[in-house]
Design an enzyme around this catalytic site. Structure first.
Site, PDB file in Angstrom:
ATOM      1  CG  HIS A   1       0.422   6.243  -0.753  1.00 20.96           C
ATOM      2  ND1 HIS A   1      -0.686   6.747  -1.390  1.00 20.96           N
ATOM      3  CD2 HIS A   1      -0.048   5.550   0.326  1.00 20.96           C
ATOM      4  CE1 HIS A   1      -1.773   6.381  -0.734  1.00 20.96           C
ATOM      5  NE2 HIS A   1      -1.420   5.654   0.301  1.00 20.96           N
TER       6      HIS A   1
ATOM      7  CG  HIS B   1      -1.712   1.232   1.400  1.00 20.86           C
ATOM      8  ND1 HIS B   1      -2.978   1.393   0.906  1.00 20.86           N
ATOM      9  CD2 HIS B   1      -1.406   2.403   2.030  1.00 20.86           C
ATOM     10  CE1 HIS B   1      -3.423   2.608   1.213  1.00 20.86           C
ATOM     11  NE2 HIS B   1      -2.489   3.234   1.903  1.00 20.86           N
ATOM     12  CD  GLU B   2       1.638   3.811   3.683  1.00 19.26           C
ATOM     13  OE1 GLU B   2       1.980   4.855   3.088  1.00 19.26           O
ATOM     14  OE2 GLU B   2       0.591   3.737   4.337  1.00 19.26           O
TER      15      GLU B   2
END
Length: 118
Positions: free
Chosen positions: A29, A25-26
């Site tokens: 980003h 997920h990170e």
């Protein structure tokens, strides 16, 4: 088998799976932010005190922190891990604005935000 031992049979795999999901997920980003020219200051798996970490060539601090129940990517110009803008946004130089998340165009900021869940 005791309660504690039986609980570890579930807790350890849960933390491992959660850590992998948080990383993916990170990293979404992180990747899209870097692709759009945003400087990343910190990529953290977990919250709280740092257990260990390292700095890469771009100056990003990659770290693993004590509480492995999430993570964050701190971009240049953020005041905190929630990406709240720092108070000195107006005082940034042109070079700093160029790598600041908060000075990117709306489609670029939206892409960075959506990239984590995407």
């Amino acid at each position: 088998m005791g309660l504690l031992t039986g609980g570890l049979d579930y807790i350890v795999p849960f933390i491992v799976v959660l850590t992998v999901l948080v990383f993916v997920h990170e990293f979404g980003h992180y990747f899209i932010a870097r692709w759009n020219g945003v400087r990343i200051e910190v990529f953290s798996i977990g919250f709280g005190p740092e257990l260990f970490g390292w700095n890469d060539r771009a100056g990003t601090r990659w770290k693993f922190s004590l509480m492995p129940l999430g993570g964050y990517v701190k971009m240049f110009g953020d005041a905190d891990p929630a990406s709240m803008p720092a108070g000195e946004l107006q005082a940034m130089t042109a070079e700093e604005r160029e790598v600041s998340f908060h000075h990117k165009r709306l489609p670029q900021r939206a892409a960075v935000v959506v990239a984590g869940p995407g």
